[in-house]
Design a protein around this motif. Structure first.
Motif, PDB file in Angstrom:
ATOM      1  N   GLN A 160      38.074  40.456  45.613  1.00  0.00           N
ATOM      2  CA  GLN A 160      38.379  40.841  44.119  1.00  0.00           C
ATOM      3  C   GLN A 160      37.287  41.846  43.565  1.00  0.00           C
ATOM      4  OE1 GLN A 160      39.321  37.250  42.260  1.00  0.00           O
ATOM      5  NE2 GLN A 160      41.322  37.399  43.129  1.00  0.00           N
TER       6      GLN A 160
ATOM      7  N   ARG B  18      37.607  45.497  41.853  1.00  0.00           N
ATOM      8  CA  ARG B  18      37.486  45.763  40.463  1.00  0.00           C
ATOM      9  C   ARG B  18      36.493  46.973  40.446  1.00  0.00           C
ATOM     10  NH1 ARG B  18      37.313  40.145  39.719  1.00  0.00           N
ATOM     11  NH2 ARG B  18      39.334  39.213  38.783  1.00  0.00           N
TER      12      ARG B  18
ATOM     13  N   ARG C 127      36.122  49.181  42.633  1.00  0.00           N
ATOM     14  CA  ARG C 127      36.626  50.605  43.206  1.00  0.00           C
ATOM     15  C   ARG C 127      35.653  50.980  44.271  1.00  0.00           C
ATOM     16  NH1 ARG C 127      41.303  52.800  41.430  1.00  0.00           N
ATOM     17  NH2 ARG C 127      41.280  53.200  43.673  1.00  0.00           N
TER      18      ARG C 127
END
Length: 236
Positions: A154, A158, A160
Motif C-alpha cells: 500500500q 499511495r 505512486r
C-alpha cells in the motif's frame, strides 16, 4: 526516504537547469521571446545580461535544448505506453490464473489470491490497483507479518512509485550518456523498496517487516544482492 527525495531533487535540478538554459538562450536569440520573458524586468536587467549580442550560437543551443525536452517527453510517453501494454497482458494472465466468479466484475476486487507454491506478493499498478498474493505466502506469513507486507504494498500505491520508475527509466533510455540519469534509474528500484519498508515499519516495526521479507525470500537463496519480493510492479 530522505535519499529518495534527494535523488528526485537532484534530477529536478538538472532538468530545471536545462529548462533555464533553453529559456535564456532563446531570449538571447529572439526578441519576441526576450520581450515575453523579461517584460516585467527593468531595462538594466536586460542590459546586464547583454541579451541579443551573443551571436547565432544562442539559437542553436535553444533549439537543441528544446529538442531534448521533446525527446524526454517522447521517451516518457513510450515508457508509459509499454507499461500499459504490459499491464494489460499481466491482467489477462491474472484472469487466466484467477478467473472471475459469477457476479464478479473485472477490477472490482483489490485483493487477488493465487494458488502457487512460491511465496510472493506484489502490487499491480494502474487505474484499479490490485494486491496479488500467493497461497504459499499466506501460509508462511503469520499475523502481523502479513499485515506488514500489505502495508508495504500500500505504501507503493499511495506514493505512486510506479511513476518514479517510469520517469527514471524514460530519462535513462532517452539520455544513456548522462550518468546522473542512469544512476537515477538504478537507485530508484532500490529506494522505492526501502521507502515502502519504512511505511510498513512505522506501523508494525522493523523486526516484523524484516521477518516477513525473510519468509518471502527464503527459497531464493542469499547469493547476490537481495531484493525484496514484496514490491511494486509498475508494468502491472
Amino acid at each position: 526516504m530522505v535519499a529518495l527525495w534527494v535523488w528526485q531533487c537532484v534530477v529536478a535540478a538538472v532538468l530545471l537547469s536545462f529548462a533555464l538554459s533553453m529559456t535564456f538562450s532563446a531570449s538571447a536569440a529572439w526578441q519576441a521571446v526576450r520581450g515575453q520573458v523579461f517584460a516585467p524586468a527593468p531595462s538594466a536587467v536586460v542590459e546586464a545580461y547583454e541579451l541579443g549580442t551573443s551571436g547565432p550560437w544562442s539559437a542553436v543551443l535553444a533549439v537543441a535544448l528544446a529538442a531534448g525536452g521533446v525527446w524526454s517527453g517522447a521517451m516518457l510517453g513510450r515508457e508509459i505506453g509499454r507499461a500499459r501494454a504490459r499491464r494489460r497482458q499481466r491482467r489477462c494472465d491474472l484472469l487466466v490464473r484467477a478467473p472471475l466468479m459469477p457476479g464478479e466484475e473485472p477490477g472490482g476486487e483489490r485483493l487477488v489470491v493465487l494458488e502457487g507454491e512460491r511465496a510472493d506478493a506484489w502490487w499491480l499498478a494502474g487505474p484499479t490497483p490490485q494486491l496479488v498474493i500467493t497461497t504459499a505466502a499466506l501460509r508462511r506469513l503469520k499475523g502481523r507479518q502479513l499485515d506488514a507486507v500489505l502495508a508495504h504494498e500500500q505504501g507503493h500505491a499511495r506514493a505512486r512509485h510506479d511513476w518514479l520508475l517510469h520517469c527514471s527509466a524514460a530519462l535513462a533510455a532517452g539520455f544513456p550518456g548522462i550518468p546522473v540519469f542512469t544512476a537515477f534509474r538504478e537507485e530508484m528500484h532500490r529506494l522505492v523498496e526501502l521507502a515502502a519498508d519504512d511505511v510498513a515499519s512505522r506501523r508494525f516495526g522493523r523486526l516484523t517487516i524484516a521477518l516477513a521479507l525473510v519468509e518471502l525470500n527464503e527459497d531464493r537463496g542469499c547469493s547476490g544482492p537481495a531484493r525484496p519480493r514484496a514490491r511494486v510492479c509498475p508494468s502491472g
